[in-house]
Write a protein that holds these residues in place. Structure first.
Motif, short mmCIF file in Angstrom:
data_model
loop_
_atom_site.label_atom_id
_atom_site.label_comp_id
_atom_site.label_asym_id
_atom_site.label_seq_id
_atom_site.Cartn_x
_atom_site.Cartn_y
_atom_site.Cartn_z
N UNK A 100 -9.92 6.69 10.36
CA UNK A 100 -10.02 6.03 11.66
C UNK A 100 -10.19 7.08 12.77
N UNK B 34 -9.97 -2.07 10.77
CA UNK B 34 -8.95 -1.80 11.76
C UNK B 34 -8.49 -3.15 12.28
N UNK B 35 -7.43 -3.12 13.08
CA UNK B 35 -6.94 -4.37 13.65
C UNK B 35 -8.05 -5.08 14.42
N UNK C 237 1.97 5.05 1.10
CA UNK C 237 1.90 5.79 2.37
C UNK C 237 0.73 6.76 2.35
N UNK D 206 -10.60 3.01 0.58
CA UNK D 206 -11.11 2.73 1.91
C UNK D 206 -10.48 1.45 2.43
N UNK D 207 -11.08 0.87 3.43
CA UNK D 207 -10.50 -0.29 4.10
C UNK D 207 -10.56 -1.55 3.23
N UNK D 208 -9.76 -2.56 3.56
CA UNK D 208 -9.79 -3.79 2.77
C UNK D 208 -11.17 -4.44 2.81
N UNK E 18 -2.16 6.41 0.89
CA UNK E 18 -3.40 5.67 1.18
C UNK E 18 -3.48 5.36 2.68
N UNK E 19 -2.35 4.95 3.26
CA UNK E 19 -2.35 4.61 4.68
C UNK E 19 -2.68 5.83 5.53
N UNK E 20 -2.12 6.97 5.16
CA UNK E 20 -2.39 8.18 5.94
C UNK E 20 -3.87 8.57 5.81
N UNK F 11 0.84 -1.20 0.00
CA UNK F 11 0.00 0.00 0.00
C UNK F 11 0.87 1.25 0.00
N UNK G 36 -6.39 6.48 5.30
CA UNK G 36 -7.13 5.53 6.14
C UNK G 36 -7.00 5.88 7.61
N UNK G 37 -5.82 6.32 7.98
CA UNK G 37 -5.60 6.70 9.38
C UNK G 37 -6.50 7.86 9.75
#
Lengths: 302, 168
Positions: free
Chosen positions: A36, A256-257, A26, A236-238, A28-30, A24, A32-33
């Motif tokens: 959250x 999320x986890x 960075x 968005x999320x998986x 996209x990760x930011x 992924x 998603x963060x």
């Protein structure tokens, strides 16, 4: 032994070479963060409202997250969709729908430090715009938005809600920023067990969950993506699968986890049910539990 | 996450995610599951960015999350969660040339219990020391030694089994 281990190492690396997995980005990760953070703040805000601290608003959400919404804009209510279910209802037909700015739809794959700083500044501006839009809609509601809010106010879960009998907070209808825009949102927070509450020095009562929790959010269609394709397109999320809720195809995501979500559009409403089991990691909320909650929603007739 | 954190995180992802993705693939045996696993671990990393950066190795943290998360997925499936899109262990058999060894090892790796598999991947794929593996798995060095020994015995047996079946 060493030679055998070397052969094993070699074989393992050649096995890994055969993977076509894509890491992924960075960016996209930011993104998603940030999503959250929005949802966590929404949950915290709802909890605080329930204990008399005061209703939360998008202003709090936008500022508490550091960098706020990506973008804000307004989309006509008649936006196209591939779903078979009706996408509008009487309450939403004339109401405002807020959607992402197209300029943010195609993030650069390898942002430079300077572009990141520019992005952060743009996000802060967008967050302020989102907060202002939410403030305006709250303080100076039009007939249409009043109608939309009234319809959302009526939406509820049975008491006790199936599988989640404990109220973690009073149900709220407030402007919520989903990262892609702001929209009036009904939020219902329920739990399997009562939480443990402590009063902090400031008088704020903080409640720690002792088991599974579920948050159900309802907003007019367009507030957030609900189809696998739209969830993917929005980075968005998986998506971990699909299921059926209220007779419609629903998307199951792992947000999320320790969170999963079921997303569906029904009769012009976007519905998201998130299960959180961070308090007891080995007791995961299942999609079936969330579907039961969505199926139990009342007064979705607009 | 402020702009400085975002820059640092972006640099970390750019430089380390390819290697971490390979580890995720070896832990899961599946491209899609590896992507999900790494994403979950990196999201946990960005969430606790400042705390992790101050206290420990970022890579060790990501690997620990991946190992624990992989175990959680397994437990979830055991506890009845129906992941509608079931993860498929999609190692396509390939018995030509040098790829035969890699294929056999991949498939044998899938037969190991979670902890032993993680031990083999971290020890022999990521080339971490026994102490580093112990730190990531949250166990003693002695446990890593015993798990490694058991894993290699099972791996050898699995390789023989798979090889014989292929010859049939």
């Amino acid at each position: 032994v060493s030679e055998a281990e070397d052969r094993l190492r070699d074989a393992l690396h050649r096995a890994a070479d055969r993977s076509n997995a894509v890491a992924p980005s960075a960016e996209r990760l930011l993104r998603l963060h940030r999503h959250h953070v929005y949802r966590r703040n929404a949950m915290v805000g709802a909890s605080l409202a329930a204990v008399g601290v005061g209703a939360w608003a998008v202003t709090d959400v936008a500022t508490a997250g550091g960098s706020g919404s990506d973008t804000v804009g307004v989309r006509p209510a008649t936006s196209p969709s591939s779903r078979g279910t009706p996408l509008t209802n009487a309450a939403c037909a004339a109401g405002p729908l807020v959607t992402p700015n197209p300029s943010a739809a195609s993030p650069s794959p390898s942002p430079s430090p300077s572009s990141l700083r520019a992005d952060a500044a743009a996000q802060d501006q967008a967050a302020a715009a989102a907060a202002q839009a939410a403030h305006d809609a709250t303080e100076h509601p039009s007939t249409a938005t009043s109608q939309e809010k009234a319809a959302l106010d009526r939406i509820s879960l049975p008491d006790p809600a199936p599988g989640f009998p404990v109220w973690r907070a009073k149900d709220t209808t407030a402007m919520t920023d989903f990262g892609s825009g702001v929209a009036w949102t009904r939020t219902m927070l329920r739990a399997v067990k009562p939480g443990t509450s402590t009063t902090e020095g400031s008088g704020v009562i903080d409640t720690t969950p002792n088991g599974q929790e579920a948050t159900v959010m309802v907003a007019c269609h367009g507030a957030f993506p609900t189809t696998p394709r739209a969830v993917g397109a929005a980075h968005e999320y998986p998506v971990i699968g699909t299921t059926t809720a209220r007779g419609q195809a629903a998307t199951v995501v792992r947000s999320d986890t320790h969170q999963i979500g079921v997303l569906v559009t029904v009769d012009g409403w976007d519905i998201a049910a998130y299960g959180d089991y961070g308090a007891v990691p080995n007791d995961p909320v299942t999609p079936a539990q969330l579907v039961t909650l969505v199926d139990a929603l009342e007064h979705l007739d607009g | 996450v402020n702009a400085t954190d975002a820059e640092e995180f972006t640099a970390f992802v750019a430089t380390r995610s390819p290697a971490l993705l390979r580890t995720a693939f070896m832990l899961t045996g599946d491209d899609r599951a590896a992507e999900d696993l790494l994403q979950t671990a990196l999201l946990a990393t960005v969430r606790h960015w400042r705390r992790i950066r101050e206290r420990e190795s970022l890579e060790a943290f990501v690997r620990r999350v991946m190992v624990n998360e992989r175990r959680s997925w397994f437990r979830r499936r055991q506890s009845g969660e129906v992941a509608v899109a079931e993860i498929v262990e999609s190692m396509t058999p390939d018995f030509t040339g040098r790829s035969a060894d890699a294929d056999l090892v991949s498939r044998a790796l899938l037969t190991l219990p979670h902890r032993q598999r993680a031990t083999v991947v971290l020890r022999f794929f990521d080339d971490l020391s026994e102490a580093e593996v112990a730190s990531i798995l949250g166990c003693s060095v002695g446990t890593v030694k015993s798990q490694t020994s058991k894993a290699l015995i099972k791996l050898r047996a699995a390789l023989v089994n798979i090889d014989e079946r292929c010859e049939l």
